[in-house]
Design a protein around this motif. Structure first.
Motif, PDB file in Angstrom:
ATOM      1  N   TYR A  64       0.880  -1.162   0.000  1.00 36.00           N
ATOM      2  CA  TYR A  64       0.000   0.000   0.000  1.00 36.00           C
ATOM      3  C   TYR A  64       0.921   1.215   0.000  1.00 36.00           C
ATOM      4  N   ALA A  65       1.296   1.641  -1.217  1.00 39.33           N
ATOM      5  CA  ALA A  65       2.344   2.643  -1.374  1.00 39.33           C
ATOM      6  C   ALA A  65       1.780   4.048  -1.546  1.00 39.33           C
ATOM      7  N   MET A  66       2.532   4.998  -1.056  1.00 36.81           N
ATOM      8  CA  MET A  66       2.217   6.406  -1.228  1.00 36.81           C
ATOM      9  C   MET A  66       2.215   6.720  -2.729  1.00 36.81           C
ATOM     10  N   LYS A  67       1.273   7.577  -3.143  1.00 37.30           N
ATOM     11  CA  LYS A  67       1.179   7.943  -4.554  1.00 37.30           C
ATOM     12  C   LYS A  67       1.372   9.449  -4.701  1.00 37.30           C
ATOM     13  N   VAL A  77      -2.050   8.267   0.543  1.00 39.14           N
ATOM     14  CA  VAL A  77      -1.211   7.549   1.498  1.00 39.14           C
ATOM     15  C   VAL A  77      -2.081   6.523   2.210  1.00 39.14           C
ATOM     16  N   PHE A  78      -1.491   5.783   3.123  1.00 43.44           N
ATOM     17  CA  PHE A  78      -2.237   4.762   3.850  1.00 43.44           C
ATOM     18  C   PHE A  78      -1.938   4.848   5.329  1.00 43.44           C
ATOM     19  N   GLY A  79      -2.954   4.550   6.120  1.00 44.35           N
ATOM     20  CA  GLY A  79      -2.809   4.461   7.563  1.00 44.35           C
ATOM     21  C   GLY A  79      -2.953   3.013   7.986  1.00 44.35           C
ATOM     22  N   LEU A  80      -2.419   2.684   9.147  1.00 37.16           N
ATOM     23  CA  LEU A  80      -2.485   1.321   9.657  1.00 37.16           C
ATOM     24  C   LEU A  80      -2.938   1.353  11.109  1.00 37.16           C
ATOM     25  N   ILE A  81      -3.998   0.610  11.387  1.00 35.24           N
ATOM     26  CA  ILE A  81      -4.494   0.434  12.753  1.00 35.24           C
ATOM     27  C   ILE A  81      -4.068  -0.961  13.193  1.00 35.24           C
ATOM     28  N   VAL A 101       1.898   5.903   6.621  1.00 37.46           N
ATOM     29  CA  VAL A 101       2.988   6.165   5.702  1.00 37.46           C
ATOM     30  C   VAL A 101       3.533   7.576   5.937  1.00 37.46           C
ATOM     31  N   ASN A 102       2.660   8.483   6.327  1.00 39.73           N
ATOM     32  CA  ASN A 102       3.055   9.805   6.799  1.00 39.73           C
ATOM     33  C   ASN A 102       2.042  10.242   7.847  1.00 39.73           C
ATOM     34  N   SER A 103       2.100  11.487   8.290  1.00 42.76           N
ATOM     35  CA  SER A 103       1.200  11.927   9.357  1.00 42.76           C
ATOM     36  C   SER A 103      -0.260  11.899   8.925  1.00 42.76           C
ATOM     37  N   ALA A 104      -0.544  12.172   7.648  1.00 39.34           N
ATOM     38  CA  ALA A 104      -1.930  12.116   7.170  1.00 39.34           C
ATOM     39  C   ALA A 104      -2.461  10.685   7.228  1.00 39.34           C
TER      40      ALA A 104
END
Length: 168
Positions: A64-67, A77-81, A101-104
């Motif tokens: 799940y890569a940043m675009k 971007v992607f977040g992970l819980i 992947v970043n703060s967002a």
């Protein structure tokens, strides 16, 4: 706060042993947080900060890569819980890690998990996977549309349940 008093710590001022027998919420990425790295080390997915969410044990896992969009600006971007049971105790506890992947991405993960509408969506996904409720250990990938590092919106992307690690 639902019958408990929250305590807020800077990570540099605590050890993981101080978190035993407590409900814990952590925001961060394994690249700069030893606690996040420790809790996610035996989980199916992990965050490569400023790159992607990747499978931790198998290169065949989806990435799940940043675009980037026009002018090389971040558009997705992607977040992970990550949800894990706390250490064994008379009263069950949870460890919840919001990462991205970043703060967002981390913000999208935390907003997703605090939204009743999205928790119902997550519960439906668990039902599809054969669970009547929330299992003891799981990870959720959240897709986030962004303008650079500003979160615009987010949505459910993927779910993985697993046997919780014995030791963090």
């Amino acid at each position: 706060a639902a019958g408990c008093t929250p305590r807020i710590f800077l990570e540099l001022s605590i050890t993981l042993s101080m978190l035993r027998r407590s409900n814990v919420v952590i925001l961060g990425a394994p690249d700069y947080s030893a606690a996040v790295a420790r809790y996610q080390q035996n989980c199916p997915w992990r965050v490569n900060y400023l790159e992607a969410i990747v499978g931790s044990h198998d290169d065949k896992e989806p990435r799940y890569a940043m675009k980037l969009g026009q002018q090389q600006r971040i558009t997705e971007v992607f977040g992970l819980i990550t949800v894990l049971p706390g250490e064994a105790a008379a009263i069950p506890h949870k460890v919840i890690v919001f990462s991205g992947v970043n703060s967002a991405g981390a913000q999208a993960a935390s907003e997703f998990f605090s939204s009743p509408e999205h928790l119902l969506e997550l519960k439906r996904e668990f039902k599809k996977a054969g669970y009547d409720g929330f299992p003891p250990a799981y990870q959720v990938v959240v897709r986030a549309r962004t303008e650079d590092s500003i979160l615009l919106n987010y949505s459910y992307e993927a779910l993985k349940t697993f046997q919780p690690p014995q030791v963090y």
